[in-house]
Design a protein around this motif. Structure first.
Motif, PDB file in Angstrom:
ATOM      1  N   GLU A 121      40.571  39.814  46.800  1.00  0.00           N
ATOM      2  CA  GLU A 121      40.507  39.125  48.100  1.00  0.00           C
ATOM      3  C   GLU A 121      39.249  38.261  48.215  1.00  0.00           C
ATOM      4  OE1 GLU A 121      41.801  42.997  49.418  1.00  0.00           O
ATOM      5  OE2 GLU A 121      42.376  42.009  51.299  1.00  0.00           O
ATOM      6  N   ARG A 122      38.136  38.794  47.713  1.00  0.00           N
ATOM      7  CA  ARG A 122      36.895  38.003  47.747  1.00  0.00           C
ATOM      8  C   ARG A 122      37.048  36.750  46.871  1.00  0.00           C
ATOM      9  NH1 ARG A 122      31.845  40.121  44.848  1.00  0.00           N
ATOM     10  NH2 ARG A 122      31.622  38.048  43.977  1.00  0.00           N
ATOM     11  N   PHE A 123      37.657  36.954  45.735  1.00  0.00           N
ATOM     12  CA  PHE A 123      37.871  35.829  44.808  1.00  0.00           C
ATOM     13  C   PHE A 123      38.718  34.735  45.478  1.00  0.00           C
ATOM     14  CE2 PHE A 123      40.382  33.655  41.591  1.00  0.00           C
ATOM     15  CZ  PHE A 123      39.398  33.228  40.718  1.00  0.00           C
ATOM     16  N   LEU A 124      39.782  35.166  46.150  1.00  0.00           N
ATOM     17  CA  LEU A 124      40.680  34.202  46.795  1.00  0.00           C
ATOM     18  C   LEU A 124      39.937  33.394  47.859  1.00  0.00           C
ATOM     19  CD1 LEU A 124      43.862  36.460  47.202  1.00  0.00           C
ATOM     20  CD2 LEU A 124      43.450  34.701  45.457  1.00  0.00           C
ATOM     21  N   ASP A 125      39.057  34.072  48.580  1.00  0.00           N
ATOM     22  CA  ASP A 125      38.241  33.372  49.590  1.00  0.00           C
ATOM     23  C   ASP A 125      37.323  32.363  48.914  1.00  0.00           C
ATOM     24  OD1 ASP A 125      39.236  34.569  51.752  1.00  0.00           O
ATOM     25  OD2 ASP A 125      37.595  36.018  52.037  1.00  0.00           O
ATOM     26  N   GLU A 126      36.673  32.820  47.831  1.00  0.00           N
ATOM     27  CA  GLU A 126      35.687  31.953  47.169  1.00  0.00           C
ATOM     28  C   GLU A 126      36.325  30.678  46.621  1.00  0.00           C
ATOM     29  OE1 GLU A 126      33.229  33.894  44.247  1.00  0.00           O
ATOM     30  OE2 GLU A 126      33.054  35.651  45.535  1.00  0.00           O
ATOM     31  N   VAL A 127      37.531  30.816  46.057  1.00  0.00           N
ATOM     32  CA  VAL A 127      38.155  29.616  45.458  1.00  0.00           C
ATOM     33  C   VAL A 127      39.035  28.887  46.483  1.00  0.00           C
ATOM     34  CG1 VAL A 127      38.108  30.491  43.082  1.00  0.00           C
ATOM     35  CG2 VAL A 127      40.139  30.911  44.500  1.00  0.00           C
ATOM     36  N   GLN A 128      39.087  29.418  47.685  1.00  0.00           N
ATOM     37  CA  GLN A 128      39.932  28.860  48.764  1.00  0.00           C
ATOM     38  C   GLN A 128      41.378  28.678  48.290  1.00  0.00           C
ATOM     39  OE1 GLN A 128      36.603  25.853  49.853  1.00  0.00           O
ATOM     40  NE2 GLN A 128      38.039  25.873  51.574  1.00  0.00           N
ATOM     41  N   ALA A 129      41.956  29.806  47.905  1.00  0.00           N
ATOM     42  CA  ALA A 129      43.318  29.778  47.360  1.00  0.00           C
ATOM     43  C   ALA A 129      44.328  29.349  48.418  1.00  0.00           C
ATOM     44  CB  ALA A 129      43.675  31.160  46.833  1.00  0.00           C
ATOM     45  N   ALA A 130      45.369  28.653  47.956  1.00  0.00           N
ATOM     46  CA  ALA A 130      46.463  28.258  48.852  1.00  0.00           C
ATOM     47  C   ALA A 130      47.612  29.264  48.743  1.00  0.00           C
ATOM     48  CB  ALA A 130      46.950  26.865  48.477  1.00  0.00           C
ATOM     49  N   MET A 131      47.703  29.902  47.580  1.00  0.00           N
ATOM     50  CA  MET A 131      48.840  30.780  47.332  1.00  0.00           C
ATOM     51  C   MET A 131      48.511  31.682  46.142  1.00  0.00           C
ATOM     52  SD  MET A 131      52.681  29.471  47.150  1.00  0.00           S
ATOM     53  CE  MET A 131      54.018  30.591  46.821  1.00  0.00           C
ATOM     54  N   VAL A 132      49.113  32.871  46.117  1.00  0.00           N
ATOM     55  CA  VAL A 132      48.865  33.799  45.003  1.00  0.00           C
ATOM     56  C   VAL A 132      50.188  34.142  44.330  1.00  0.00           C
ATOM     57  CG1 VAL A 132      47.801  35.966  44.296  1.00  0.00           C
ATOM     58  CG2 VAL A 132      47.080  34.870  46.426  1.00  0.00           C
ATOM     59  N   ILE A 133      50.184  33.998  43.003  1.00  0.00           N
ATOM     60  CA  ILE A 133      51.351  34.410  42.214  1.00  0.00           C
ATOM     61  C   ILE A 133      50.911  35.562  41.324  1.00  0.00           C
ATOM     62  CG2 ILE A 133      53.083  33.679  40.497  1.00  0.00           C
ATOM     63  CD1 ILE A 133      53.272  32.171  43.167  1.00  0.00           C
ATOM     64  N   GLY A 134      51.662  36.651  41.367  1.00  0.00           N
ATOM     65  CA  GLY A 134      51.341  37.792  40.503  1.00  0.00           C
ATOM     66  C   GLY A 134      52.484  38.048  39.536  1.00  0.00           C
ATOM     67  N   ASP A 135      52.264  39.019  38.644  1.00  0.00           N
ATOM     68  CA  ASP A 135      53.377  39.440  37.788  1.00  0.00           C
ATOM     69  C   ASP A 135      53.879  40.789  38.289  1.00  0.00           C
ATOM     70  OD1 ASP A 135      51.249  41.038  36.775  1.00  0.00           O
ATOM     71  OD2 ASP A 135      50.778  39.483  35.305  1.00  0.00           O
ATOM     72  N   ARG A 147      52.275  46.090  46.847  1.00  0.00           N
ATOM     73  CA  ARG A 147      52.745  46.253  48.235  1.00  0.00           C
ATOM     74  C   ARG A 147      51.583  46.223  49.215  1.00  0.00           C
ATOM     75  NH1 ARG A 147      58.214  48.928  48.527  1.00  0.00           N
ATOM     76  NH2 ARG A 147      58.855  48.865  46.362  1.00  0.00           N
ATOM     77  N   VAL A 148      50.498  46.920  48.849  1.00  0.00           N
ATOM     78  CA  VAL A 148      49.322  46.953  49.736  1.00  0.00           C
ATOM     79  C   VAL A 148      48.764  45.545  49.890  1.00  0.00           C
ATOM     80  CG1 VAL A 148      46.917  47.774  49.857  1.00  0.00           C
ATOM     81  CG2 VAL A 148      48.738  49.359  49.212  1.00  0.00           C
ATOM     82  N   LEU A 149      48.681  44.852  48.771  1.00  0.00           N
ATOM     83  CA  LEU A 149      48.132  43.500  48.789  1.00  0.00           C
ATOM     84  C   LEU A 149      48.970  42.587  49.681  1.00  0.00           C
ATOM     85  CD1 LEU A 149      45.740  42.178  47.323  1.00  0.00           C
ATOM     86  CD2 LEU A 149      47.411  41.190  45.752  1.00  0.00           C
ATOM     87  N   ALA A 150      50.277  42.739  49.594  1.00  0.00           N
ATOM     88  CA  ALA A 150      51.168  41.889  50.402  1.00  0.00           C
ATOM     89  C   ALA A 150      50.893  42.086  51.889  1.00  0.00           C
ATOM     90  CB  ALA A 150      52.625  42.227  50.081  1.00  0.00           C
ATOM     91  N   GLN A 151      50.484  43.300  52.255  1.00  0.00           N
ATOM     92  CA  GLN A 151      50.186  43.550  53.666  1.00  0.00           C
ATOM     93  C   GLN A 151      48.831  42.988  54.061  1.00  0.00           C
ATOM     94  OE1 GLN A 151      50.640  47.752  54.086  1.00  0.00           O
ATOM     95  NE2 GLN A 151      52.867  47.608  54.215  1.00  0.00           N
ATOM     96  N   ARG A 152      47.904  43.023  53.096  1.00  0.00           N
ATOM     97  CA  ARG A 152      46.538  42.627  53.453  1.00  0.00           C
ATOM     98  C   ARG A 152      46.285  41.130  53.381  1.00  0.00           C
ATOM     99  NH1 ARG A 152      43.075  47.261  50.775  1.00  0.00           N
ATOM    100  NH2 ARG A 152      41.964  45.535  49.822  1.00  0.00           N
ATOM    101  N   LEU A 153      46.997  40.479  52.490  1.00  0.00           N
ATOM    102  CA  LEU A 153      46.717  39.048  52.288  1.00  0.00           C
ATOM    103  C   LEU A 153      47.204  38.221  53.474  1.00  0.00           C
ATOM    104  CD1 LEU A 153      47.627  38.281  48.556  1.00  0.00           C
ATOM    105  CD2 LEU A 153      45.377  38.578  49.572  1.00  0.00           C
ATOM    106  N   LYS A 154      46.539  37.116  53.667  1.00  0.00           N
ATOM    107  CA  LYS A 154      47.014  36.199  54.710  1.00  0.00           C
ATOM    108  C   LYS A 154      47.746  35.019  54.072  1.00  0.00           C
ATOM    109  CE  LYS A 154      43.411  37.586  57.880  1.00  0.00           C
ATOM    110  NZ  LYS A 154      42.587  38.357  56.907  1.00  0.00           N
ATOM    111  N   LEU A 155      47.713  34.975  52.750  1.00  0.00           N
ATOM    112  CA  LEU A 155      48.324  33.846  52.029  1.00  0.00           C
ATOM    113  C   LEU A 155      49.718  34.207  51.559  1.00  0.00           C
ATOM    114  CD1 LEU A 155      45.348  33.165  49.609  1.00  0.00           C
ATOM    115  CD2 LEU A 155      45.982  31.798  51.601  1.00  0.00           C
ATOM    116  N   PRO A 156      50.561  33.208  51.252  1.00  0.00           N
ATOM    117  CA  PRO A 156      51.829  33.533  50.597  1.00  0.00           C
ATOM    118  C   PRO A 156      51.558  34.202  49.245  1.00  0.00           C
ATOM    119  CG  PRO A 156      51.705  31.172  51.125  1.00  0.00           C
ATOM    120  CD  PRO A 156      50.388  31.771  51.501  1.00  0.00           C
ATOM    121  N   PHE A 157      52.319  35.262  48.965  1.00  0.00           N
ATOM    122  CA  PHE A 157      52.119  36.041  47.733  1.00  0.00           C
ATOM    123  C   PHE A 157      53.484  36.354  47.125  1.00  0.00           C
ATOM    124  CE2 PHE A 157      51.316  40.678  46.266  1.00  0.00           C
ATOM    125  CZ  PHE A 157      51.098  40.278  44.952  1.00  0.00           C
TER     126      PHE A 157
END
Ligand SMILES: Cc1cc2nc3c(=O)[nH]c(=O)nc-3n(C[C@H](O)[C@H](O)[C@H](O)COP(=O)(O)OP(=O)(O)OC[C@H]3O[C@@H](n4cnc5c(N)ncnc54)[C@H](O)[C@@H]3O)c2cc1C
Length: 478
Positions: A121-135, A147-157
């Motif tokens: 989450e800190r990384f996403l803030d630092e790089v000002q991410a627009a969207m997160v893609i995971g595997d 699942r936890v991340l999907a609840q916590r993030l404010k970005l599309p994931f």
């Protein structure tokens, strides 16, 4: 974010991006529109640790290109990944340089951080991410993190099912036998067993001066105090995409042709030995399958050899993924089918002789030379031949006080020592050997009931077991 993308529907997503969600590999974990001030698309790399034939990375690049944004791939190394130890991390570490180089070829920046400065989450803030893609990873804990991340993030994931040939979502429930899965997979294979175009990221990420990231050749475990260093690295495998490609080339040119016969000879190096690389995602099953098809087309192996190998790589491997995805108790006796639980219950009172402790098994201290040799391969090579993995697990059932204990011991050792452990294949393998999962009832006998039995005598006669035992003594001595 560039205004160039064509936004056509009420959900506010550009049409090219919305279309990607129709792919069965895709799971939209958190819907939404990338923020207009986003500066990059992030591929949060976990299981698919590679830049080649990686549909999760491909998706991030396609989205980045549509939005006019660069792509950053991020790997966050944690010190308490369930059951991971120094052996696993050294192999993982060895793979990072290849990932960095291959990502650069696609104009993607690869950044690694490690605990305690590893927060996504800190990384996403630092790089000002627009969207997160995971595997994807169907095992319990990694799936929970997503699942936890999907609840916590404010970005599309979104996550992408990158480590199977046929997207696992296409089979809506547990497939009980390999022939059932095979039949359902067959019509889907022409679509999924196909080379994928290599898409380049159009924009480069302008790395801010002093941006924190680890040099990928550094020891990622340095200074970790809570980390398990008890299991030493092995010389038998070197991690990384290059090493995997080398093994693959060697396999298709010199071993594939005789795979059907040599795969049952543990004393001969007749299989691909690619399982650790598949586990860490250093190579994709698609890359392997296409190389095998190509070798067959070039006349290096028969159609039969090709089919035999792909049956293991695709059908058996993806049956294991299916099992772990849909059977929540995949690593315990509760995952066994009703007939198997019943027969094991009926034989729970049968006398076991000998009975070994976990420590005796772990240190290869049984009366059975062949079993001890297999255990030595596990301890000192971080790998074991398939034929002996079956024998190994079945004997644990014979020599422990109960099937539940046998299961527990087998999973503990499997996950601790194998480079390819902590994997759906391991859980399905143990479940097959001890609990009759994906198998059928056989003849009734003591302890096993109708679970398929393997005797030391007949197993040892099917190959040059004396030679194998000698090889493993040498390995342990070295
Ligand atoms: C008790 C037990 C435990 C096992 N534990 C693991 C484990 O922890 N991790 C692991 O990857 N595999 C495990 N297996 C499956 C199998 O033994 C290994 O995948 C195989 O031996 C790896 O060697 P290879 O890469 O040379 O295989 P190859 O014969 O070259 O096959 C190619 C690939 O096909 C897949 N494959 C082959 N056999 C099987 C199988 N029976 N089930 C599922 N996939 C298969 C693997 O991904 C393998 O890398 C286990 C099997 C048993 C019976």
């Amino acid at each position: 974010m560039s205004g160039a993308a064509d936004v056509t529907k009420a959900d506010g997503l550009p049409a090219e991006i919305r279309k990607l969600t129709e792919d069965a590999r895709m799971t939209v974990r958190r819907a939404g529109v990338p923020p207009a001030d986003g500066k990059c698309v992030v591929y949060w790399m976990q299981r698919a640790q590679r830049a080649l034939d990686n549909p999760a990375l491909d998706t991030a690049i396609k989205i980045g290109n549509t939005l006019g944004l660069p792509v950053v791939a991020f790997f966050s190394a944690i010190s308490n990944f369930p059951h991971a130890n120094l052996r696993h991390y050294v192999f993982l570490n060895q793979g990072l340089a290849d990932i960095e180089a291959d990502m650069a070829e696609r104009n993607v920046t690869f950044l690694v951080r490690r605990a305690p400065n590893h927060s996504l989450e800190r990384f996403l803030d630092e790089v000002q991410a627009a969207m997160v893609i995971g595997d994807e990873n169907p095992c319990r804990e990694p799936e929970r993190w997503r699942r936890v991340l999907a609840q916590r993030l404010k970005l599309p994931f979104w996550t992408v099912d990158a480590d199977v040939v046929v997207p696992s979502k296409l089979f809506a429930k547990h497939q009980y036998m390999v022939h059932i899965l095979r039949k359902r997979m067959e019509p889907l294979l022409p679509q999924y067993l196909a080379a994928q175009p290599i898409v380049m990221a159009q924009k480069s990420w302008p790395r801010p001066k002093g941006f924190e990231a680890l040099n990928v050749t550094e020891d990622i475990t340095k200074g970790w105090r809570d980390f398990d260093r008890s299991v030493k690295p092995v010389d038998s495998f070197h991690g990384g995409t290059r090493a995997a490609q080398k093994l693959l080339k060697e396999f298709v040119t010199t071993k594939l042709a005789n795979y059907a016969t040599m795969r049952n000879h543990p004393e001969v190096d007749g299989t691909s030995r690619l399982s650790p690389y598949l586990h860490f995602g250093h190579i994709s099953p698609l890359t392997i399958a296409l190389a095998v098809e190509d070798a067959c087309k070039k006349g290096l192996a028969t159609q039969q050899a090709k089919e035999g190998y792909l049956n293991e790589l695709i059908q058996w491997r993806e049956l294991a993924v299916n099992f772990v995805k849909y059977v929540p108790q995949y690593d315990s006796i509760e995952s066994a089918p009703e007939w198997a639980q019943k027969t094991l219950r009926e034989h729970a009172g049968d006398r076991r002789n000998p009975v070994y402790t976990l420590e005796q098994l772990e240190h290869a201290e049984t009366h059975d030379e062949l079993w001890n040799a297999a255990q030595r391969q596990m301890l000192h090579a971080g790998w074991m031949h398939n034929y002996l993995r079956m024998y190994w697990a079945k004997k644990i059932l014979e020599w422990t006080p109960s099937p539940a204990k046998a299961w527990e011991f087998a999973v503990i050792l499997n996950d601790k020592y194998f480079l390819d452990g902590r994997d759906p294949n391991g859980y399905a393998g143990v479940a097959w050997a001890i609990g009759g999962v994906h198998d059928r009832p056989w003849f009734e006998r003591e302890i096993f009931g109708t679970i398929r039995y393997m005797s030391g005598n007949s197993t040892g006669k099917k190959f040059d077991s004396k030679r194998y035992i000698r090889q493993m003594e040498e390995l342990a001595g070295a």
